[in-house]
Design a protein around this motif. Sequence first.
Motif, PDB file in Angstrom:
ATOM      1  N   VAL A  48     -82.658 -14.079  51.237  1.00  0.00           N
ATOM      2  CA  VAL A  48     -81.514 -13.775  51.495  1.00  0.00           C
ATOM      3  C   VAL A  48     -81.003 -12.368  51.314  1.00  0.00           C
ATOM      4  O   VAL A  48     -81.063 -11.869  50.288  1.00  0.00           O
ATOM      5  CB  VAL A  48     -80.458 -14.655  50.597  1.00  0.00           C
ATOM      6  N   ALA A  49     -80.898 -11.649  52.489  1.00  0.00           N
ATOM      7  CA  ALA A  49     -80.773 -10.167  52.356  1.00  0.00           C
ATOM      8  C   ALA A  49     -79.301  -9.768  52.965  1.00  0.00           C
ATOM      9  O   ALA A  49     -79.009 -10.211  53.951  1.00  0.00           O
ATOM     10  CB  ALA A  49     -81.849  -9.431  53.393  1.00  0.00           C
ATOM     11  N   ALA A  50     -78.492  -9.351  51.992  1.00  0.00           N
ATOM     12  CA  ALA A  50     -77.294  -8.779  52.284  1.00  0.00           C
ATOM     13  C   ALA A  50     -77.125  -7.958  53.557  1.00  0.00           C
ATOM     14  O   ALA A  50     -76.500  -8.210  54.556  1.00  0.00           O
ATOM     15  CB  ALA A  50     -76.635  -8.097  50.959  1.00  0.00           C
ATOM     16  N   GLY A  51     -78.018  -7.316  53.783  1.00  0.00           N
ATOM     17  CA  GLY A  51     -78.114  -6.223  54.844  1.00  0.00           C
ATOM     18  C   GLY A  51     -78.313  -6.918  56.217  1.00  0.00           C
ATOM     19  O   GLY A  51     -77.549  -6.693  57.232  1.00  0.00           O
ATOM     20  N   ARG A  91     -74.071 -18.268  51.766  1.00  0.00           N
ATOM     21  CA  ARG A  91     -75.616 -18.605  52.040  1.00  0.00           C
ATOM     22  C   ARG A  91     -76.194 -19.220  51.092  1.00  0.00           C
ATOM     23  O   ARG A  91     -77.151 -20.075  51.198  1.00  0.00           O
ATOM     24  CB  ARG A  91     -76.147 -17.205  52.428  1.00  0.00           C
ATOM     25  N   LEU A  92     -75.962 -18.965  49.756  1.00  0.00           N
ATOM     26  CA  LEU A  92     -76.823 -19.329  48.725  1.00  0.00           C
ATOM     27  C   LEU A  92     -76.343 -20.674  48.506  1.00  0.00           C
ATOM     28  O   LEU A  92     -77.258 -21.733  47.815  1.00  0.00           O
ATOM     29  CB  LEU A  92     -76.670 -18.311  47.395  1.00  0.00           C
ATOM     30  N   PHE A  93     -75.219 -21.393  48.797  1.00  0.00           N
ATOM     31  CA  PHE A  93     -74.685 -22.537  48.547  1.00  0.00           C
ATOM     32  C   PHE A  93     -75.393 -23.553  49.754  1.00  0.00           C
ATOM     33  O   PHE A  93     -75.408 -24.757  49.680  1.00  0.00           O
ATOM     34  CB  PHE A  93     -73.172 -22.715  48.569  1.00  0.00           C
ATOM     35  N   LYS A  94     -75.936 -23.162  50.543  1.00  0.00           N
ATOM     36  CA  LYS A  94     -76.770 -23.853  51.787  1.00  0.00           C
ATOM     37  C   LYS A  94     -77.857 -24.753  51.261  1.00  0.00           C
ATOM     38  O   LYS A  94     -78.593 -24.496  50.330  1.00  0.00           O
ATOM     39  CB  LYS A  94     -77.255 -23.069  52.667  1.00  0.00           C
TER      40      LYS A  94
END
Length: 299
Positions: A109-112, A151-154
């Motif tokens: 998971v990349a914030a950019g 995204r991390l909760f997916k």
Amino acid sequence: MACIVNFPALTNPNQPHASSTLSPVRCSANLSKSLASQLSFVSSFDHGFGSDASIRFHLKKSPTMKAFNSAIVASVKLEPPKIMISGAPASGKGTQCELITKKYGLVHVAAGDLLRAEIATGSENGKRAKEYMEKGQLVPDEIVVMMVKDRLFKPDSKENGWLLDGYPRSLSQATAFKKFGFEPDLFILLEVSEDVLVERVVGRRLDPVTGKIYHLKYSPPENEEIAARLTQRFDDTEEKVKLRLQTHHQNVEAVLSMYENITVKINGNVSKEEVFAQIDSAITNLLEQRKAASGSMAA
Ligand code: AP5
């Protein structure tokens, strides 16, 4: 049925610092719902990635469960690792994430990347984000924080573990992250000298078809067809990387202070294979420590 067993206040021996608790453990035993509801946790656990471990449960008193009256052994699969990778612009985070995910199967998971995807949708948030990115500044928290959290909760991140790239980048993001209940196991910091960073930025190219990161000098495209379609990021100029570096220096210490007891510093000046060897060894250490800790608990 598969059941989830919660250990709400059980301290993780690998991370004896405040608030580190074991998260729910997925139990793959075949148990009926009524049996599962009567289990109480007794002793050992393994917090090693992907390994099955023995975990002992005692049954609470129940006349219907006489057959299982003493204890059962269930096979459990514990939570996979949660890793953060940080470093200055073009320090090699994305490049290393490709190698780490390939070996360990974590969700990158990349914030950019999330922000660039938002820009591509043409949304208001995307337009605002681009203004900040063009100036080399941090995009405001109200846009970034929820994006990363969602995204991390997916399910895939929960199931496979995650590798978080370029987040958090400020104290406020790190604080919000903690409030959501996210606790990384390892914080990887890539250290690269500034002249090397500038050279990496200006030579970076991306393949829009595969998403692969290239460098004209250090990781050139494999063939002419790929070379012809490579693109350059709008913020990959020498002028803009200097602004991005400034922003990085203003925030990095505050973020590091939140994760100092799980930080591993990596020399990022060497070849990507040599950088990966250092990271691989840090992850292996983490997994071995968990195994050893679970062994001593069981003894
Ligand atoms: P982001 O996309 O995260 O950019 P960054 O942090 O500046 O990092 P990069 O993606 O540029 O570099 P990298 O470290 O991944 O290096 P790479 O592997 O590609 O963020 C962009 C912007 O979005 C920010 O400026 C900000 O505005 C905003 N943003 C992002 N996150 C945010 C947040 N949390 N909050 C608010 N705003 C946020 O490598 C670079 C090049 O070097 C490549 O060409 C590669 O092939 C080459 N290379 C890599 N490793 C090596 C090696 N060991 N030897 C030789 N070459 C190498």
